[in-house]
Design a protein around this motif. Structure first.
Motif, PDB file in Angstrom:
ATOM      1  N   LEU A 107       0.737  -1.063   0.126  1.00 49.90           N
ATOM      2  CA  LEU A 107       0.075   0.039  -0.086  1.00 49.90           C
ATOM      3  C   LEU A 107       0.872   1.368  -0.038  1.00 49.90           C
ATOM      4  O   LEU A 107       0.448   2.256   0.428  1.00 49.90           O
ATOM      5  N   PRO A 108       2.010   1.042  -0.308  1.00 51.61           N
ATOM      6  CA  PRO A 108       2.897   2.492  -0.505  1.00 51.61           C
ATOM      7  C   PRO A 108       2.246   3.431  -1.272  1.00 51.61           C
ATOM      8  O   PRO A 108       2.199   3.080  -2.413  1.00 51.61           O
ATOM      9  N   VAL A 109       2.191   4.644  -0.976  1.00 49.62           N
ATOM     10  CA  VAL A 109       1.961   5.708  -1.989  1.00 49.62           C
ATOM     11  C   VAL A 109       3.240   6.138  -2.421  1.00 49.62           C
ATOM     12  O   VAL A 109       4.217   5.785  -2.059  1.00 49.62           O
ATOM     13  N   SER A 110       3.036   7.066  -3.556  1.00 46.43           N
ATOM     14  CA  SER A 110       4.188   7.219  -4.234  1.00 46.43           C
ATOM     15  C   SER A 110       5.378   7.743  -3.282  1.00 46.43           C
ATOM     16  O   SER A 110       6.428   7.345  -3.709  1.00 46.43           O
TER      17      SER A 110
ATOM     18  N   ASP B  92      -7.221  -1.349   3.153  1.00 48.55           N
ATOM     19  CA  ASP B  92      -6.467  -1.262   1.933  1.00 48.55           C
ATOM     20  C   ASP B  92      -6.670   0.131   1.397  1.00 48.55           C
ATOM     21  O   ASP B  92      -5.697   0.909   1.180  1.00 48.55           O
ATOM     22  N   SER B  93      -7.910   0.516   1.665  1.00 50.28           N
ATOM     23  CA  SER B  93      -8.166   1.865   0.827  1.00 50.28           C
ATOM     24  C   SER B  93      -7.748   2.897   2.112  1.00 50.28           C
ATOM     25  O   SER B  93      -6.979   3.969   1.528  1.00 50.28           O
TER      26      SER B  93
ATOM     27  N   ALA C 137      -5.180   2.708   3.901  1.00 51.26           N
ATOM     28  CA  ALA C 137      -3.506   2.636   3.821  1.00 51.26           C
ATOM     29  C   ALA C 137      -3.012   3.588   2.573  1.00 51.26           C
ATOM     30  O   ALA C 137      -2.134   4.081   2.513  1.00 51.26           O
ATOM     31  N   ARG C 138      -3.949   3.220   1.548  1.00 57.86           N
ATOM     32  CA  ARG C 138      -3.633   3.722   0.315  1.00 57.86           C
ATOM     33  C   ARG C 138      -3.779   5.266   0.130  1.00 57.86           C
ATOM     34  O   ARG C 138      -2.830   5.795  -0.150  1.00 57.86           O
ATOM     35  N   ARG C 139      -4.953   5.612   0.754  1.00 55.93           N
ATOM     36  CA  ARG C 139      -4.899   7.341   1.054  1.00 55.93           C
ATOM     37  C   ARG C 139      -4.156   8.022   1.904  1.00 55.93           C
ATOM     38  O   ARG C 139      -3.474   8.870   1.778  1.00 55.93           O
TER      39      ARG C 139
ATOM     40  N   GLY D 152      -0.993   6.660   2.404  1.00 49.04           N
ATOM     41  CA  GLY D 152       0.600   6.372   1.850  1.00 49.04           C
ATOM     42  C   GLY D 152       1.282   5.482   3.051  1.00 49.04           C
ATOM     43  O   GLY D 152       2.576   5.875   3.357  1.00 49.04           O
TER      44      GLY D 152
ATOM     45  N   SER E  53       2.706   1.859   4.464  1.00 47.88           N
ATOM     46  CA  SER E  53       2.908   0.451   4.494  1.00 47.88           C
ATOM     47  C   SER E  53       2.443  -0.353   5.568  1.00 47.88           C
ATOM     48  O   SER E  53       3.194   0.122   6.709  1.00 47.88           O
TER      49      SER E  53
END
Lengths: 286, 899
Positions: free
Chosen positions: B11-14, B56-57, B59-61, B63, B65
């Motif tokens: 789930l790491p963001v950029s 998941d959502s 974590a994604r928002r 950023g 892990s």
């Protein structure tokens, strides 16, 4: 003496263990074996004055459970010769089975050879006359502590010569009489190695720690340097008794002397032939 | 299920991913990013989605892990979730709490979702295409209860095995994607988890310890727990004992002793019941290197050997390498006994204490700030207090020993550990203050372990070990004696572990050591003579490298090479002899010491020696539960112990290799098979060993008296072979294990120099006339069975049955008299055997309260007379042969409690 005390410490450990453990005497079940000749031969050579009779004692090994004493050998031919060609025959002493002595005083020589002929076998040992170490001085220390007979003990001061291993024995006579150790058996076998003071000036107490000498008494000390082969043998002899199989002792081992069987090498002789070079000194207890 | 797998996905963001992609990303950067991500505010409104998808959502928002177990049922449940401008961490925590999960954020920065109570069984590894393979998982393995490092934990990432170092640190290559990580450590529950990896991760893996109480029999391990029988490991001849298992064995006089407990393992036996000195695979007691946190303990015994110096509560897992030590160890032929002291509880202050018949013990441990821990333990016997106050009030008897153990551990940074440990122990024994002996060990180690780069783990240890013995006997002015002997070593050791691709590791490093031996000094009374034997000094160096390759298909190879060298250092006196320093005269059948003709003084180094010590291990896995193993090793030993007997004593003298004494070498080849069958595990191992240049003192010599040791030492060879079988079953309420060893160890000392003309005729000589004889601690059969059981109530039971062949003994043959002394002529050296030995030990523990227990025990329960040695003595009826046992039935009681 330090090393004797090391052994005492081990015995102390042994006492600790046995005090919480236990022991059991088991029958000795050793296989019978042919008896071996046991030789105790001592030749004394005077370095400065006096002399002592030389003697040879012969006996046989016996069964472990034999408690009737050793078995003397009285029918042997015993001879001691030196490198100057002199030979002395030692005769058996009447009433002293197994003991042989020479009527003559042995003269100084470089090398001495013992020959024993017994039942067809010829046994032989060769020893060199060791260096005699002159006694520089006798001194006395007053002993009044518990456990000692009041009086003075004598200390011998001398210089050990390097290099080479030397072994010493001391004998003390007070007013002409020999001073015996409380355990006279120990006296015969006690020998002091110079391994820790090789080549140094030494002050050594004559080993009679429990006997004091009165003021004014005449003390004679015989300092005997023992031939190396015999000295090493006597030093080991005491240790065999400590190597009894206990966990804090060395493994049991056999002591081998310097007497060999020329005829049948496998039937070795036990015991030792010792040549001693003796220096005497006298002093009066202050 | 797909959703669950996805949840465990990355789930790491950029920002994080980009940062992670940078090779310069450091561990604390990860933590800082994690913290920022958790505080990032999010808004979302999701309905009818699996909880996994919601996490998941979030974590994604944010950023973020994180790590979670994809198979958790709670994550598969469909829910609705709403958050408005809420911190991601708070939202996640709320979500987790509703599902009975907990959100853990370790100081390392890793985020973990896991059940509230304990870890669930391992999930099946997801099949995911790897994206990148240059990420690194670094971190440490710790005890979840006490935060102590868990050393030597076995880790498996995507099926590839790795091992954490002694400080619990690891650095593992990883690929992008969800990876299954399995962690196994002795005494801890299996830990399986799935990692979502998209960058370098720093992990703080905390393992749940198995329930450990005061009682000795709480064994709840599963077959997954790392143990001796480890089909996956390449190493052979390795035995481990965890604290819990050590306590399971009934203790002599109620005094738990880790060294005695080792004898329940295959191939290890004590010299006698009176000794904790162990013989490994028939080897000599000086062939064992005992390391306490890396520092050597030269004489690990109290009360003349009855007890060891190891404090049972202060020591952690003990690992014994039986002639197969890894390349990082060296210096001894028989074994390396690697003992770790506990680091102490990093969470709470707690302690324990115990009162027994011989001694009382105590331990206290706790945190030091937020990053450290301490442990202090002490033990003292009180035989002298009892004696003076109960038996004889007038006596000044001194008879006691004490131990002090301490350790401080500090977590340096995110992946480093600094620890300082120490030990001080001493025996005092005497009749009064002027007549007695004293001896003791001191040891200390300063260790720094650090993940220094993504691939490299480094450990630097500076240690010092010392032992001294002295006595004063002041019986009178004619014979007062002081004696003092000592040995000291200082060692700097560097160990590096480089992680390569494909599960391969390269271990390399080296060590430098300085050795100083004081063989003993006499000071006679009245200063008449001061005699001092020359100090021996030496220095050693070693380099090693070890590489383990897993070829797949079950085949793995471990290659190791160690070079070790040693040289003596002056000032010293070198002697020249007329002929050899020690020769054997076959004519009279005895050794003759050489005559010194000259001597020279030397400074600097001399008598240097060295050599290679290869180590080879091969494992072939037959299936998931069994494997075949082969190993071949060589060891060299530069330090010898001049022991007066079979049992090491405080008076024994150490002697290093020198101009006349060659280093001992030993080669061992082993073949083994290991298998697990459910709760049952078993192994069979056969081995052969050849030793050269063994050191033995010639008959009758007084070791401490020899100034020129070369005139009293003979060197010979040894051969040993054995077959070891080990069987263990662990259950929920108990365990049992059986070890059996069939072995034979022999030695031969042929005279190196023959002095007589008879030598030309083919005669030989030496100890036992130069013939082979059984090693002093050789036992043909050695059986040990230990069982532990916990009842439904408050009782816990333990039992150990031991049966061995009798020790070799030298039997008397005839008697004779010389110089008034009654002497014995013996048969061949160790040609006889003592009667067979067997005994049953029982232990019972009654829990008094939750944190206290009363322990009863009886050693040798059926009161058997076990002959330990035999001797000949002059009794009232003449010579008699006597057999001695150390103890018959020995009951004990002790009380222990934790606070």
């Amino acid at each position: 003496m330090a090393l004797l005390n090391l052994r005492h410490l081990r015995r102390l450990a042994m006492v600790c263990v046995i005090s919480v453990g236990c022991e059991r005497i088991v029958p000795i079940d050793s296989a019978p074996s042919d008896p071996l000749l046991v030789v105790q031969a001592r030749v004394d050579v005077a370095a400065n004055r006096g002399s002592a009779p030389s003697f040879v004692r012969l006996a046989l090994t016996s069964a472990l459970n034999n408690n009737a004493g050793d078995l003397p050998v009285s029918d042997a031919l015993v001879q001691v010769s030196d490198d100057s060609g002199r030979m002395h025959t030692f005769a058996g002493l009447p009433g002293r089975p197994g003991l042989y002595a020479s009527s003559a005083t042995l003269a100084k020589a470089a090398l001495y050879r013992l020959r024993i002929t017994w039942r067809g076998d010829q046994y032989e040992a060769v020893e060199r006359l060791p260096r005699a170490m002159p006694i520089d001085q006798l001194s006395f220390v007053r002993v009044d502590g518990a456990g000692n007979v009041p009086g003075s003990t004598v200390a011998v001061h001398f210089t050990d010569l390097a290099p080479g291993a030397d072994f010493y024995q001391w004998e003390q006579y007070t007013n002409g009489s020999p001073v015996a150790m409380p355990d006279s058996l120990f006296f015969d076998a006690f020998v002091r190695s110079d391994s820790l003071f090789n080549g140094e000036s030494v002050s050594e107490y004559v080993p009679y720690p429990y006997v004091g000498t009165e003021r004014g008494a005449q003390v004679r000390v015989r300092q005997a340097t023992v031939s190396p082969g015999a000295g090493a043998y006597l030093a080991i002899l005491l240790r065999q008794r400590g190597a009894s199989g206990e966990p804090f002792a060395r493994a049991p081992f056999n002591v081998r002397g310097n007497v060999i069987n020329r005829t049948t090498p496998a039937r070795r002789a036990l015991g030792v032939f010792a040549v001693r070079h003796v220096w005497e000194a006298t002093a009066r207890v202050p | 299920m797909r959703a669950a797998c996805l949840l465990a996905l990355v789930l790491p963001v950029s920002a994080l991913a980009q940062g992670a992609a940078s090779a310069s990303l450091r561990a604390f950067d990860v933590a800082r990013d994690t913290s920022a991500a958790l505080q990032r505010r999010i808004s979302l409104d999701l309905r009818g989605l699996p909880r996994a998808a919601v996490v998941d959502s979030i974590a994604r928002r944010a950023g973020l892990s994180y790590t979670a177990d994809a198979t958790l049922p709670a994550l598969a449940t469909s829910i609705s979730f709403r958050a408005t401008n809420e911190a991601a961490g708070i939202a996640l925590a709320r979500l987790a709490r509703e599902a009975g999960l907990e959100l853990l954020v370790a100081t390392s920065g890793s985020v973990v979702l896991r059940p509230m109570t304990r870890t669930l069984p391992p999930p099946a590894p997801p099949a995911v295409e790897l994206e990148r393979t240059n990420w690194r998982l670094t971190g440490r393995v710790r005890n979840a209860r006490t935060l102590e490092p868990v050393g030597d934990a076995r880790l498996s990432v995507a099926g590839v095995p790795y091992t954490a170092n002694a400080a619990g640190l690891f650095s593992i290559p990883a690929s992008s994607g969800p990876l299954t990580m399995r962690v196994r450590a002795m005494g801890f529950a299996p830990h399986d988890t799935t990692l979502a990896v998209a960058g370098h991760l720093t992990l703080d893996l905390q393992l749940d310890p198995r329930p450990i109480g005061l009682a000795p029999v709480q064994v709840t391990d599963t077959p997954d727990v790392l143990s001796d029988v480890d089909p996956g490991a390449v190493a052979m001849g390795v035995s481990r004992l965890a604290p819990r298992e050590r306590r399971a064995a009934p203790a002599l006089l109620g005094e738990p002793d880790p060294m005695r407990d080792l004898t329940t393992l295959t191939g290890i036996g004590t010299a006698t019941d009176a000794s904790t000195a162990v013989s490994v695979r028939g080897g000599r007691t000086d062939g064992n290197l005992l390391l306490l946190d890396g520092a050597p303990i030269y004489n690990p015994s109290h009360v003349f050997g009855l007890l060891s110096t190891l404090h049972s509560e202060a020591t952690d897992v003990i690992t014994v390498y039986k002639g197969t030590a890894p390349a990082r160890f060296g210096g001894r032929l028989s074994s390396v006994i690697d003992v770790r002291q506990r680091d102490g509880n990093g969470r709470d202050v707690e302690g324990s204490t115990s009162i027994g018949l011989l001694s009382s013990r105590g331990l206290i441990e706790g945190p030091v700030g937020s990053r450290g821990s301490f442990m202090v333990a002490a033990r003292r016997s009180y035989a002298d207090l009892l004696f003076r106050n109960v038996v004889d009030r007038d006596e000044e008897t001194i008879a006691y020993f004490y131990d002090l153990n301490g350790k401080v551990t500090w977590r340096a940074g995110r992946t480093g550990t600094l620890s300082a440990s120490g030990y001080l122990g001493r025996d005092q024994f005497g009749f009064d203050v002027r007549n007695g002996a004293s001896w003791g060990n001191t040891a200390g180690a300063l260790r720094w372990s650090q993940v220094v780069s993504r691939r490299l783990l480094s450990t630097v240890t500076l240690s010092r070990g010392a032992y001294d013995f002295g006595f004063l006997l002041d019986a009178g002015p004619e014979d007062p004696v002081k004696w003092k002997a000592a040995i000291t070593s200082t060692d700097l050791r560097v160990e590096q572990q480089l992680t390569l691709r494909g599960g391969r590791t390269l271990d390399f490093g080296g060590e430098l050591a300085l050795l100083k031996v004081e063989p003993g000094a006499d000071v006679f009374g009245l200063d008449l003579n001061k005699l001092k034997r020359e100090r021996r000094q030496g220095r050693s160096a070693a380099l090693y490298a070890s590489h383990e390759i897993d070829f797949g298909d079950g085949l793995a190879l471990q290659l190791g090479l160690r070079w070790a060298g040693f040289e003596r250092v002056g000032p010293a006196t070198l002697y020249t002899y007329r002929g050899p320093p020690l020769g054997f005269d076959p004519a009279i059948g005895q050794y003759v010491q050489g005559q010194v003709v000259d001597s020279t003084s030397v400074r600097g180094g001399f008598a240097g020696t060295g050599g290679l010590e290869p180590r080879l291990g091969l494992r072939y896995t037959l299936d998931s539960a069994s494997s075949l193993k082969i190993s071949a090793t060589r060891h060299r030993q530069y330090l010898h112990l001049g022991s007066a007997g079979a049992v090491p004593l405080p008076t024994d003298v150490f002697e290093p290799t020198g101009p006349w004494i060659r280093p001992m070498t030993g080669d061992q080849v082993s073949l083994g098979y290991a298998r697990r069958m459910g709760l049952l595990e078993w192994s069979v191992e056969g081995w052969l060993r050849r030793s050269r240049n063994l050191v033995e003192y010639i008959d009758g010599v007084e070791v401490a008296e020899a100034r020129q040791v070369e005139t009293v030492i003979e060197q010979g060879e040894g051969r040993a072979r054995g077959l070891e079988m080990f069987l263990r079953r662990r259950g929920s309420r108990g365990a049992w294990w059986v070890s059996y060893t069939l072995s034979r160890a022999e030695e031969r000392f042929r005279a190196r120099s023959l002095l007589s003309d008879l030598a030309a005729s083919g005669q030989s000589g030496g100890l036992n006339d130069g013939r082979w004889f059984p090693a002093q601690l050789d036992r043909t059969h050695q059986l040990s069975a230990t069982g532990t059981w916990k009842t439904q109530g408050r009782w816990e039971l333990g039992a150990t049955f031991t049966a061995t062949s009798g020790l070799p003994t030298t039997l008397p043959l005839t008697r004779y008299v010389v110089g008034g002394l009654v002497l014995t002529e013996y048969q061949s050296r160790f040609g006889g055997r003592l009667p067979a030995y067997h005994r049953l030990d029982l232990g019972f523990t009654r829990r008094m309260r939750e944190r206290a227990a009363l322990q009863f025990g009886i050693v040798n329960a059926y009161h058997r007379f076990n002959a330990q040695f035999a001797g000949v003595r002059l009794g009232p009826n003449g010579l008699e042969q006597v057999q001695y046992s150390i103890f018959r039935a020995a009951p004990s009681v002790s009380y222990a409690w934790h606070f």
